[in-house]
Scaffold this motif. Structure first.
Motif, PDB file in Angstrom:
ATOM      1  N   PRO A  25     -41.200   5.740  56.628  1.00  0.00           N
ATOM      2  CA  PRO A  25     -41.049   5.258  55.247  1.00  0.00           C
ATOM      3  C   PRO A  25     -42.253   5.666  54.397  1.00  0.00           C
ATOM      4  O   PRO A  25     -43.325   5.912  54.935  1.00  0.00           O
ATOM      5  CB  PRO A  25     -41.019   3.733  55.419  1.00  0.00           C
ATOM      6  CG  PRO A  25     -41.800   3.478  56.682  1.00  0.00           C
ATOM      7  CD  PRO A  25     -41.509   4.642  57.576  1.00  0.00           C
ATOM      8  N   HIS A  34     -44.085  -6.357  52.798  1.00  0.00           N
ATOM      9  CA  HIS A  34     -43.387  -6.850  53.980  1.00  0.00           C
ATOM     10  C   HIS A  34     -43.057  -5.689  54.911  1.00  0.00           C
ATOM     11  O   HIS A  34     -42.616  -4.635  54.443  1.00  0.00           O
ATOM     12  CB  HIS A  34     -42.066  -7.525  53.593  1.00  0.00           C
ATOM     13  CG  HIS A  34     -42.204  -8.985  53.353  1.00  0.00           C
ATOM     14  ND1 HIS A  34     -42.482  -9.516  52.125  1.00  0.00           N
ATOM     15  CD2 HIS A  34     -42.127 -10.035  54.214  1.00  0.00           C
ATOM     16  CE1 HIS A  34     -42.568 -10.838  52.217  1.00  0.00           C
ATOM     17  NE2 HIS A  34     -42.365 -11.175  53.475  1.00  0.00           N
ATOM     18  N   ALA A  35     -43.222  -5.878  56.194  1.00  0.00           N
ATOM     19  CA  ALA A  35     -42.817  -4.861  57.163  1.00  0.00           C
ATOM     20  C   ALA A  35     -41.315  -4.619  57.033  1.00  0.00           C
ATOM     21  O   ALA A  35     -40.538  -5.542  56.781  1.00  0.00           O
ATOM     22  CB  ALA A  35     -43.151  -5.319  58.576  1.00  0.00           C
ATOM     23  N   GLY A  36     -40.951  -3.354  57.178  1.00  0.00           N
ATOM     24  CA  GLY A  36     -39.529  -3.019  57.211  1.00  0.00           C
ATOM     25  C   GLY A  36     -38.806  -3.183  55.889  1.00  0.00           C
ATOM     26  O   GLY A  36     -37.597  -3.413  55.892  1.00  0.00           O
TER      27      GLY A  36
HETATM   28  C1  HEC Z   1     -45.197  11.042  64.185  1.00  0.00           C
HETATM   29  C2  HEC Z   1     -44.830  10.374  62.943  1.00  0.00           C
HETATM   30  C3  HEC Z   1     -45.769   9.303  62.404  1.00  0.00           C
HETATM   31  C4  HEC Z   1     -47.124   9.374  62.203  1.00  0.00           C
HETATM   32  C5  HEC Z   1     -48.064  10.531  62.511  1.00  0.00           C
HETATM   33  C6  HEC Z   1     -47.502   8.124  61.585  1.00  0.00           C
HETATM   34  N1  HEC Z   1     -46.402   7.312  61.428  1.00  0.00           N
HETATM   35 FE1  HEC Z   1     -46.382   5.458  60.564  1.00  0.00          FE
HETATM   36  N2  HEC Z   1     -44.390   5.298  60.973  1.00  0.00           N
HETATM   37  C7  HEC Z   1     -43.613   6.290  61.551  1.00  0.00           C
HETATM   38  C8  HEC Z   1     -42.255   5.790  61.723  1.00  0.00           C
HETATM   39  C9  HEC Z   1     -41.087   6.552  62.322  1.00  0.00           C
HETATM   40  C10 HEC Z   1     -42.251   4.461  61.219  1.00  0.00           C
HETATM   41  C11 HEC Z   1     -41.090   3.465  61.223  1.00  0.00           C
HETATM   42  C12 HEC Z   1     -41.282   2.623  62.471  1.00  0.00           C
HETATM   43  C13 HEC Z   1     -40.148   1.691  62.832  1.00  0.00           C
HETATM   44  O1  HEC Z   1     -39.130   1.609  62.117  1.00  0.00           O
HETATM   45  O2  HEC Z   1     -40.290   1.030  63.884  1.00  0.00           O
HETATM   46  C14 HEC Z   1     -43.613   4.190  60.752  1.00  0.00           C
HETATM   47  C15 HEC Z   1     -44.034   2.987  60.177  1.00  0.00           C
HETATM   48  C16 HEC Z   1     -45.283   2.749  59.649  1.00  0.00           C
HETATM   49  C17 HEC Z   1     -45.694   1.547  58.976  1.00  0.00           C
HETATM   50  C18 HEC Z   1     -44.813   0.340  58.689  1.00  0.00           C
HETATM   51  C19 HEC Z   1     -44.226   0.570  57.306  1.00  0.00           C
HETATM   52  C20 HEC Z   1     -43.234  -0.450  56.823  1.00  0.00           C
HETATM   53  O3  HEC Z   1     -42.613  -0.189  55.772  1.00  0.00           O
HETATM   54  O4  HEC Z   1     -43.053  -1.512  57.461  1.00  0.00           O
HETATM   55  C21 HEC Z   1     -46.989   1.706  58.592  1.00  0.00           C
HETATM   56  C22 HEC Z   1     -47.856   0.712  57.854  1.00  0.00           C
HETATM   57  C23 HEC Z   1     -47.387   3.022  59.043  1.00  0.00           C
HETATM   58  N3  HEC Z   1     -46.334   3.623  59.680  1.00  0.00           N
HETATM   59  C24 HEC Z   1     -48.637   3.566  58.813  1.00  0.00           C
HETATM   60  C25 HEC Z   1     -49.047   4.802  59.312  1.00  0.00           C
HETATM   61  C26 HEC Z   1     -50.366   5.358  59.068  1.00  0.00           C
HETATM   62  C27 HEC Z   1     -51.426   4.724  58.188  1.00  0.00           C
HETATM   63  C28 HEC Z   1     -50.419   6.535  59.763  1.00  0.00           C
HETATM   64  C29 HEC Z   1     -51.594   7.473  59.909  1.00  0.00           C
HETATM   65  C30 HEC Z   1     -52.734   6.889  60.558  1.00  0.00           C
HETATM   66  C31 HEC Z   1     -49.128   6.720  60.405  1.00  0.00           C
HETATM   67  N4  HEC Z   1     -48.329   5.661  60.098  1.00  0.00           N
HETATM   68  C32 HEC Z   1     -48.785   7.815  61.184  1.00  0.00           C
HETATM   69  C33 HEC Z   1     -44.017   7.554  61.918  1.00  0.00           C
HETATM   70  C34 HEC Z   1     -45.325   8.010  61.916  1.00  0.00           C
END
Ligand code: HEC
Length: 103
Positions: A25, A34-36
């Protein structure tokens, strides 16, 4: 800003300059969100449930999540292994706080 450079580790999967979905996202205004809760993103069941039970991305929760995503949201589909120093995480969160939610 140092945290902005660190965001390059996130930007393969997350937009922060526009509210568009990549693999993950968008993260505009994520601090305090909020998460999600991004409407057109399809979260894992685990993240949807975490949001429904009240998880909010305040600084503490973000810090914990970035150190170890699966400890905070077991079953999350975010594949990222929390290889970060505390300083780097603090800098990144400081940067995230400067970006407000899309209008
Ligand atoms: C390889 C891909 C990938 C990388 C790299 C990554 N993320 Fe994510 N992130 C995701 C995915 C996919 C989700 C959705 C997770 C779920 O639905 O369980 C997510 C969810 C999140 C969320 C929750 C958002 C929400 O709307 O609830 C946060 C905060 C977040 N990431 C922060 C980060 C940050 C800051 C970094 C870098 C340090 C990072 N992510 C690196 C793939 C990634």
């Amino acid at each position: 800003m140092q945290g902005e450079q660190s965001f390059s580790k996130c930007s393969a999967c997350h937009n922060i300059e526009s509210p568009r979905t990549r693999l993950g996202p968008h993260l505009m205004g994520v601090v305090g969100r909020h998460a999600g809760s991004v409407p057109d993103y399809k979260y894992s069941q685990a993240m949807t449930d975490a949001g429904a039970s009240g998880l909010i991305w305040d600084e503490d929760k973000l810090r914990a999540f970035l150190s170890s995503p699966k400890k905070v949201v077991p079953g999350t589909s975010m594949r990222f292994f929390g290889l970060w120093s505390e300083t780097e995480i603090d800098n990144l969160i400081a940067y995230l706080k400067t970006v407000s939610a899309p209008q």
